[in-house]
Design an enzyme around this catalytic site. Structure first.
Site, PDB file in Angstrom:
ATOM      1  N   THR A  39      -3.578   5.410   3.737  1.00  0.00           N
ATOM      2  CA  THR A  39      -2.232   5.991   3.334  1.00  0.00           C
ATOM      3  C   THR A  39      -2.519   6.833   1.947  1.00  0.00           C
ATOM      4  O   THR A  39      -1.451   7.643   1.827  1.00  0.00           O
ATOM      5  CB  THR A  39      -1.346   4.745   3.150  1.00  0.00           C
ATOM      6  N   SER A  52       0.540  10.746   5.734  1.00  0.00           N
ATOM      7  CA  SER A  52       1.062   9.572   5.247  1.00  0.00           C
ATOM      8  C   SER A  52       2.261  10.035   4.616  1.00  0.00           C
ATOM      9  O   SER A  52       2.440  10.760   3.767  1.00  0.00           O
ATOM     10  CB  SER A  52       0.331   8.778   4.119  1.00  0.00           C
ATOM     11  N   LYS A  81       0.931  -1.071   0.244  1.00  0.00           N
ATOM     12  CA  LYS A  81       0.048  -0.078   0.118  1.00  0.00           C
ATOM     13  C   LYS A  81       0.710   1.105  -0.085  1.00  0.00           C
ATOM     14  O   LYS A  81       0.594   2.368  -0.564  1.00  0.00           O
ATOM     15  CB  LYS A  81      -1.125   0.224   1.063  1.00  0.00           C
ATOM     16  N   ASN A 111       4.444   8.494   2.724  1.00  0.00           N
ATOM     17  CA  ASN A 111       4.533   8.032   1.296  1.00  0.00           C
ATOM     18  C   ASN A 111       3.741   8.890   0.331  1.00  0.00           C
ATOM     19  O   ASN A 111       4.164   9.253  -0.735  1.00  0.00           O
ATOM     20  CB  ASN A 111       4.223   6.241   1.408  1.00  0.00           C
TER      21      ASN A 111
END
Length: 321
Positions: free
Chosen positions: A243, A249, A186, A251
């Protein structure tokens, strides 16, 4: 069951705070003795989780052997550091319940955290803690649900009981592959979603990336023996949604900067970067079609631009869903 958290980053500190909130003793280990002294004096991890008070029952320590006396050790160290960390002191892990709190795939070996634990500490009980969560939410006592996975059902039940709180609810699973790969992959899709929004491609493009990215996660995870139901749960779809939609998040935020400027500062805790590279290589070797992951790896390696990656995905041959 006694508990220690190894790694005093934001997430490790948040877990220690949550698990100690009812007065249960928790040791919080950090490598930096200066950081440990500061936490003990100020009752705050000002560097990594400012504004959150450490309960009196949290004991900051810099002596790893002392921390590892606990029966259950939560490993909150970066994924790409986990192997060396475990190998450095193998005697400490005998008979312990080792709960990996990091998500990703090790670049050197292609293993996830449970595989690294099994290789470095064969006498330990490997477990995983994964799911949709931000450190600041856990530390502030906001309701959070996670998956705790272990192949040892008896150990999993005991850890579930000890690590659950009034607002931190753990669901138990024996599907290590599903929980591990859902949590790792993810992060790659989150980078892709951030890039799409940063490049101005819009919310519809993000929804498409999340959906097709979920298909890629399923494809690899089920090839590795994971259960489809696990990937539809907290450690799969739940973690993917969170996410890919929040700038909390790391990322997603990294992808956002990459989409906006064509480059972004790389941080060790942006675990989707190494995971994209490792999984792209793995997919090619095993003949698995993972176009989003492959495109993100190419952008990260500098072989294509964000715009070229988007064009490549949009011009793929039409096919049934």
């Amino acid at each position: 069951m006694s508990v220690a958290v190894l790694g005093a980053g934001a997430f490790g500190t948040a877990l220690a705070v949550a698990l100690a909130r009812d007065g249960d003793p928790v040791r919080l280990w950090a490598r930096d003795a200066g950081q440990v002294r500061a936490m003990a004096e100020t009752r705050e991890n000002a560097e990594r989780l400012p504004g959150v008070t450490l309960p009196d029952s949290v004991e900051p320590v810099s002596d790893l052997a002392h921390a590892a006396e606990a029966e259950c050790l939560l490993l909150s160290v970066p994924m790409q550091s986990l192997s060396d960390f475990l190998k450095a002191t193998p005697d400490l892990w005998r008979g312990k319940r080792l709960v990996a709190c990091c998500k990703g795939v090790d670049l050197a070996t292609g293993l996830g955290p449970s595989g690294l634990i099994a290789a470095a500490a064969p006498d330990a009980v490997p477990a995983l803690l994964s799911g949709p969560s931000f450190a600041v939410d856990i530390a502030n006592g906001l309701p959070t649900a996670l998956t705790l996975a272990s192949a040892d059902e008896t150990a999993a039940r005991a850890m579930q009981e000890r690590l659950s709180t009034a607002v931190l609810r753990l669901y138990r699973s024996t599907d290590m592959a599903g929980v591990e790969l859902g949590g790792a992959l993810k992060n790659v899709i989150a980078i892709a979603c951030g890039m799409a929004i940063g490049a101005g491609l819009g919310e519809s493009a993000r929804a498409a990336l999340m959906t097709r990215g979920y298909a890629e996660i399923l494809r690899l995870a089920m090839a590795r023996g994971a259960q489809r139901e696990t990937l539809a749960g907290l450690s799969g779809l739940g973690d993917l949604v969170l996410t890919c939609t929040s700038e909390k998040s790391r990322n997603y935020a990294y992808g956002l900067r990459l989409g906006q400027a064509g480059k972004a500062e790389t941080l060790a805790t942006t675990e989707g970067i190494a995971t994209a590279r490792a999984v792209s290589t793995l997919a090619a070797r095993e003949g698995l079609e993972m176009p989003i992951t492959t495109a993100i790896a190419a952008v990260l390696d500098g072989s294509v631009t964000v715009e070229q990656a988007a064009d490549g995905l949009l011009t793929r041959p039409l096919r049934p869903e």
